[in-house]
Write a protein that holds these residues in place. Structure first.
Motif, short mmCIF file in Angstrom:
data_model
loop_
_atom_site.label_atom_id
_atom_site.label_comp_id
_atom_site.label_asym_id
_atom_site.label_seq_id
_atom_site.Cartn_x
_atom_site.Cartn_y
_atom_site.Cartn_z
N VAL A 146 0.84 -1.21 0.00
CA VAL A 146 0.00 0.00 0.00
C VAL A 146 0.87 1.25 0.00
O VAL A 146 0.56 2.24 -0.67
N ALA A 147 1.98 1.23 0.72
CA ALA A 147 2.88 2.39 0.82
C ALA A 147 3.96 2.38 -0.25
O ALA A 147 4.94 3.13 -0.14
N PHE A 148 3.82 1.54 -1.27
CA PHE A 148 4.89 1.37 -2.25
C PHE A 148 5.22 2.67 -2.98
O PHE A 148 6.38 2.96 -3.26
N ASP A 149 4.20 3.46 -3.30
CA ASP A 149 4.43 4.77 -3.93
C ASP A 149 4.75 5.78 -2.84
O ASP A 149 3.86 6.43 -2.29
N ARG A 150 6.01 5.92 -2.52
CA ARG A 150 6.41 6.75 -1.38
C ARG A 150 6.17 8.23 -1.60
O ARG A 150 6.13 9.01 -0.65
N ASP A 151 6.00 8.65 -2.84
CA ASP A 151 5.76 10.07 -3.14
C ASP A 151 4.29 10.44 -3.06
O ASP A 151 3.94 11.61 -3.22
N SER A 152 3.44 9.46 -2.85
CA SER A 152 2.00 9.73 -2.79
C SER A 152 1.57 9.92 -1.34
O SER A 152 1.70 9.01 -0.52
N ARG A 153 1.06 11.09 -1.04
CA ARG A 153 0.61 11.37 0.32
C ARG A 153 -0.58 10.51 0.69
O ARG A 153 -0.67 9.98 1.80
N ILE A 154 -1.52 10.35 -0.25
CA ILE A 154 -2.73 9.59 0.05
C ILE A 154 -2.41 8.10 0.25
O ILE A 154 -3.02 7.44 1.09
N ALA A 155 -1.41 7.59 -0.48
CA ALA A 155 -1.01 6.20 -0.29
C ALA A 155 -0.34 6.00 1.06
O ALA A 155 -0.58 5.00 1.75
N SER A 156 0.49 6.95 1.47
CA SER A 156 1.14 6.86 2.77
C SER A 156 0.12 6.92 3.90
O SER A 156 0.23 6.18 4.89
N GLU A 157 -0.87 7.80 3.74
CA GLU A 157 -1.92 7.90 4.76
C GLU A 157 -2.73 6.60 4.84
O GLU A 157 -3.03 6.11 5.93
N ALA A 158 -3.06 6.04 3.67
CA ALA A 158 -3.81 4.78 3.66
C ALA A 158 -3.01 3.66 4.30
O ALA A 158 -3.55 2.83 5.05
N THR A 241 -2.10 -2.48 -6.52
CA THR A 241 -2.10 -2.92 -5.13
C THR A 241 -3.52 -3.16 -4.65
O THR A 241 -3.80 -4.15 -3.96
N THR A 242 -4.43 -2.26 -5.00
CA THR A 242 -5.84 -2.45 -4.64
C THR A 242 -6.38 -3.73 -5.23
O THR A 242 -7.11 -4.48 -4.58
N LEU A 243 -6.02 -4.00 -6.48
CA LEU A 243 -6.45 -5.24 -7.14
C LEU A 243 -5.91 -6.45 -6.39
O LEU A 243 -6.63 -7.43 -6.16
N PHE A 244 -4.66 -6.38 -5.98
CA PHE A 244 -4.03 -7.49 -5.24
C PHE A 244 -4.74 -7.72 -3.91
O PHE A 244 -5.08 -8.85 -3.55
N ILE A 245 -4.99 -6.64 -3.17
CA ILE A 245 -5.65 -6.76 -1.87
C ILE A 245 -7.09 -7.24 -2.03
O ILE A 245 -7.57 -8.09 -1.26
#
Length: 480
Positions: A146-158, A241-245
Motif C-alpha cells: 500500500v505504501a509502495f508509492d512513497r511520493d504519494s501522500r494519500i497512499a502513505s496515509e492509507a 495494489t488495490t487489485l491485489f488486496i
C-alpha cells in the motif's frame, strides 16, 4: 520423544515459492535496466509453478505433518491455486501501470510473493502458531504494498491507517488465540476441536477466546464493524495494489476462518454463529447503503466488497460443509469479478490521471465496445443477475443458510442485493448512456493489458455459463 523427519515433499509449494523469492531477489539486483523484466517473468513462473505443485503434492490428500503444524489436503490445494492465480493476474495487469509512474521495481513483485507465501502458510495451517505466522507474513507485505508509492501522500496515509488498524486486529486475534490455548491446552487445531466438543458452550475461556478471534478474522475480511480501512485503502493505494488486496487477501482470509473457527471451534457453532449473523447483516447494510452515495469508483468497489463479505459470511453461518464450500465458491467468484473491475481502472488510467471516478467511465462504449462488454458482464455478475457467476454464488450461500433454518437472513440478503443493483446499474449508465464531452479518446492501455482485461471478463462469463465444475471442486475440497 524421538525426532521424526517430516515429509518435505508435502510442503513443496512453499519451498518452491521461497526458493523463487530468493532467485528473484538476486536476479533483480544484478539485472540491467530499470524495468525489472526479469523479476516480472520469474515471479510469474514462480506463481505458475506453485499452482502446479500445489495440485500435484496436495490434491486428494489429508495428511498432517511437521509435528502437527502443517496439513496437506484438497482444501489447501484449492486455496493455494486460487491465491497464486489471482496474484498472477494482478501482476499481469500491473506492469504497464507501474512503468508509466516510474514505480516498476522488482520490490513490488517480491513483496507480493511474500504475501502469497503467507497465504500458502495459512492455507495449510494445522496449528494456531502456523496460522498466525502466515497471517502476519501476508499482512506485513500488504502494508508495504500500500505504501509502495512513497511520493504519494494519500497512499502513505492509507498505509498508516491500514497498519495501525491491522496491528490492533492482530493483537486481538493473538489475545483470542492465547485464551483458546488456555482453554484447550494445545495449539493444534485438531486438539482444540476435541476440547471444544468436550467442553461445549460452558467453557468461558474458550468463549472469550472465540470472540476475540472472530474480531481479528472479521477485520482481515473487512467486515462491519471492522471495515473502516477498506474504502480508504482501496482509494489511496495504487490500483494494482488495490487489485491485489481485493482478490488475493480475500481468498487468503477464507482459511483463517475455516481452519480456526470452522475446524478448531466448530463445536461452538451455537456461540459464534450469532456473532457471525450480526457481522453479516451489518456488512450487507453498511456496504450497500454507503456504496449508493459514492462518486469514486474505487471507493464504490470498496463498499461493494463489504456487502459481498456479508454474503460470504452467510455460508459460514450455516456451519456445514455445504455452507463452507458455498463460501469458498463465493470468495473465488467474487475475486475474479473484482479483478476485472479494478483491471478496468488500470485500462483507463494514464500517467498523471487515475481513472478512478465513475465519470471516467463515461462513454466507454464509444471508446471500446469490447471493454464496455467486459464491464457489463462484471457489473451484472456483481449484481447477481441470473445466468452469471454472481447469481450462482449468491444462490449457493442463500441455499446453505436457508437449509440451516435462517430464512430471515436470506430475505435480508436478497433485499440488499436488490438495493445494490442501483449502484451497479449507475456504473453501466455511465458506460453506455452518458456521452463524452469533446472528441472520443482512445483507450490509453497497451494491447497486452486490454487482452488481459478481456480474458478476465471472458473467464467471468465462462464461469457463469459453466459454474458446475468449480462448485464440484469446492465441495470436494470441503469433503463434500
Amino acid at each position: 520423544m524421538s525426532f521424526v523427519m517430516p515429509n518435505f515433499a508435502l510442503a513443496i509449494p512453499e519451498i518452491w515459492l521461497l526458493a523463487m523469492i530468493c532467485l528473484v531477489l538476486v536476479v533483480d539486483l544484478f539485472s540491467p535496466g530499470r524495468e525489472s523484466a526479469a523479476a516480472f517473468y520469474l515471479s510469474q513462473v514462480a506463481l505458475l509453478g506453485a499452482m502446479w505443485l500445489a495440485i500435484q503434492a496436495q490434491w486428494g490428500l489429508d495428511v498432517v505433518d511437521f509435528n502437527g503444524t502443517y496439513v496437506a489436503d484438497s482444501l489447501a490445494a484449492v486455496l493455494k491455486v486460487s491465491i497464486a492465480g489471482f496474484a498472477f493476474l494482478a501482476y499481469a495487469y500491473s506492469r504497464d501501470y507501474l512503468r508509466q509512474r516510474n514505480l516498476l521495481r522488482g520490490e513490488f513483485y517480491l513483496i507480493g510473493l511474500f504475501a502469497v507465501l503467507g497465504g500458502f502458510v495459512m492455507s495449510s495451517a494445522a496449528n494456531m502458531l502456523t496460522l498466525y505466522l502466515g497471517l502476519e507474513l501476508m499482512s506485513l507485505s500488504l502494508y508495504a504494498m500500500v505504501a509502495f508509492d512513497r511520493d504519494s501522500r494519500i497512499a502513505s496515509e492509507a498505509a498508516m491507517k491500514y497498519f495501525v488498524l491491522g496491528a490492533l486486529s492482530s493483537g486481538m486475534l493473538l489475545y483470542g488465540m492465547s485464551m483458546i490455548y488456555g482453554g484447550a491446552g494445545s495449539l493444534e487445531l485438531s486438539a482444540i476441536a476435541e476440547a471444544a466438543a468436550a467442553a461445549g458452550s460452558g467453557d468461558i475461556l474458550l468463549a472469550f477466546g472465540l470472540t476475540f478471534a472472530l474480531v481479528g478474522v472479521a477485520f482481515k475480511f473487512g467486515a462491519v464493524p471492522f471495515h473502516m480501512w477498506v474504502p480508504d485503502v482501496y482509494q489511496g493505494a495504487a490500483t494494482p495494489t488495490t487489485l491485489f488486496i481485493g482478490t488475493v487477501s480475500k481468498v487468503a482470509a477464507v482459511p483463517l476462518f475455516l481452519r480456526l473457527i470452522g475446524e478448531g471451534l466448530g463445536a461452538l457453532h451455537g456461540d459464534w454463529h450469532v456473532m457471525a449473523m450480526i457481522i453479516a447483516v451489518a456488512s450487507l447494510v453498511i456496504g450497500s447503503l454507503f456504496a449508493l452515495v459514492q462518486d469514486n469508483f474505487k471507493r464504490l468497489l470498496g463498499y461493494s466488497t463489504i456487502a459481498h463479505i456479508g454474503f460470504l459470511f452467510l455460508g459460514f453461518i450455516a456451519g456445514t460443509d455445504e455452507g463452507y464450500s458455498a463460501a469458498l465458491f463465493y470468495a473465488i467468484s467474487y475475486s475474479l469479478m473484482a479483478a476485472a473491475a479494478f483491471g478496468m481502472i488500470v485500462v483507463l488510467s494514464r500517467r498523471g490521471h487515475e481513472a478512478d471516478a465513475i465519470d471516467d467511465l463515461r462513454g466507454l462504449n464509444e471508446r471500446s465496445t469490447g471493454m464496455a462488454l467486459v464491464m457489463l458482464v462484471v457489473m451484472f455478475s456483481m449484481t447477481g443477475v441470473p445466468g452469471t457467476v454472481g447469481f450462482y454464488a449468491k444462490y449457493a450461500v442463500l441455499k446453505a443458510v436457508i437449509d440451516a433454518g435462517h430464512v430471515w437472513l436470506a430475505v435480508v440478503a436478497v433485499l440488499f442485493a436488490v438495493i445494490s443493483a442501483f449502484y451497479y446499474l449507475r456504473v453501466l449508465k455511465a458506460v453506455y448512456f452518458d456521452r463524452l464531452e469533446g472528441n472520443t479518446e482512445a483507450i490509453p492501455a497497451s494491447a497486452t493489458v486490454r487482452w488481459v482485461c478481456g480474458l478476465n471478463g471472458l473467464a467471468v462469463l465462462a464461469l457463469g455459463i459453466f459454474p458446475g465444475w468449480l462448485f464440484a471442486v469446492c465441495r470436494t475440497a470441503l469433503g463434500g
